[in-house]
Design an enzyme around this catalytic site. Structure first.
Site, short mmCIF file in Angstrom:
data_model
loop_
_atom_site.label_atom_id
_atom_site.label_comp_id
_atom_site.label_asym_id
_atom_site.label_seq_id
_atom_site.Cartn_x
_atom_site.Cartn_y
_atom_site.Cartn_z
CG ASP A 97 -0.35 0.04 2.54
OD1 ASP A 97 0.86 -0.23 2.65
OD2 ASP A 97 -1.05 0.35 3.50
CE1 TYR A 99 7.65 3.78 1.02
CE2 TYR A 99 7.42 5.19 -0.90
CZ TYR A 99 8.07 4.17 -0.24
OH TYR A 99 9.13 3.53 -0.83
CG PHE A 110 8.69 -0.11 -3.76
CD1 PHE A 110 9.03 -0.47 -2.46
CD2 PHE A 110 8.06 -1.04 -4.56
CE1 PHE A 110 8.74 -1.74 -1.97
CE2 PHE A 110 7.76 -2.31 -4.08
CZ PHE A 110 8.10 -2.67 -2.79
CG HIS A 220 9.00 -5.74 1.38
ND1 HIS A 220 9.57 -4.57 1.84
CD2 HIS A 220 7.87 -5.39 0.75
CE1 HIS A 220 8.80 -3.55 1.49
NE2 HIS A 220 7.76 -4.02 0.82
#
Length: 256
Positions: A97, A99, A110, A220
């Site tokens: 989701d 930031y 990202f 991740h």
């Protein structure tokens, strides 16, 4: 990009008009998808969702949260679909989701606007790019990955909005129905595509991807998992592997 979606934009700063304005103003101000521009070839996937019970329920939920004073990011939830048409997709990078810090989210997984300090996960992405001896990365003077999006890298979060300071606050409200359909739309195209699935959340979407595509799996890039087994993100070599796959299928590599 669609010319049929004409309306006053439902966010306080237009990211497509150059500067994105002061960080505190980069927030969603209303649920108004008709105002959110996107490439025409995404419409057959997006519009039926918006017209569906799941889409209407999601819209009612977000509008209710806004009416109660919630600060919702990003200002343009469909920005990844604006910058990367379906026909241009060569690589898909899945995030979870947006930031949730002030000014950080701008609709690309990202990525952050060019005046925001890159968060730790993004710094690890740049670290892996710099480490890969087979990649000559483009200069990254800031944290914006818009240059990737314009080359056909779909930077897609599985949930497209979030509330300030509350990670995953809009999860399981309906966005995942749409983003699963977007992933499936990419998978259904005949051109081979690279899917980078980082972390368990992204890897759960592998069932949506046809075997003819290349799927690259790693932890991740968060500092909590980037160096851990079983598949450390650092040293994963995904960026050069993606370009190798694209070139082997006659597709243009990405200038990372």
């Amino acid at each position: 990009m669609s010319k049929g979606l004409q309306a006053n934009l439902a966010f306080e700063n237009r990211p497509d008009l150059g500067g994105e304005g002061p960080a505190p103003a980069r927030r969603l101000s209303a649920w108004n998808p008709a105002a959110w521009d996107l490439a025409d070839d995404w419409l057959p996937t997006v519009q039926p969702f918006l017209d569906s019970p799941a889409g209407r329920q999601l819209g009612a939920y977000i509008q209710q949260r806004l009416s109660l004073g919630a600060v919702v990011y990003p200002p343009a939830p469909f920005r990844a679909l604006t910058l990367t048409p379906l026909a241009d997709v060569r690589v898909v990078i899945l995030g979870q989701d947006p930031y949730h810090g002030p000014g950080q989210a701008h609709g690309l997984a990202f990525s952050v606007p060019d005046d925001i300090k890159p968060p730790p996960s993004l710094r690890n992405i740049f670290k892996e790019l710099a480490r890969d001896p087979r990649i000559e990365p483009e200069n990254h003077p800031d944290g914006s990955l818009e240059r990737w999006a314009r080359q056909g890298v779909l930077l897609l979060n599985t949930c497209l909005t979030v509330e300030e300071g509350q990670a995953a606050s809009h999860a399981k409200q309906g966005w995942e129905v749409l983003t699963d359909q977007l992933i499936s739309a990419v998978s259904a195209r005949p051109e081979p595509v690279v899917f980078m699935l980082w972390g368990a959340h992204a890897q759960a979407k592998q069932v949506l991807i046809a075997p003819r595509h290349e799927v690259l799996v790693a932890n991740h890039p968060s500092p909590l998992s980037a160096l851990r087994p079983p598949r450390p993100f650092i040293n994963c070599g995904h960026f050069s592997a993606a370009n190798d796959f694209l070139k082997s299928h006659g597709r243009r590599p990405v200038k990372w």
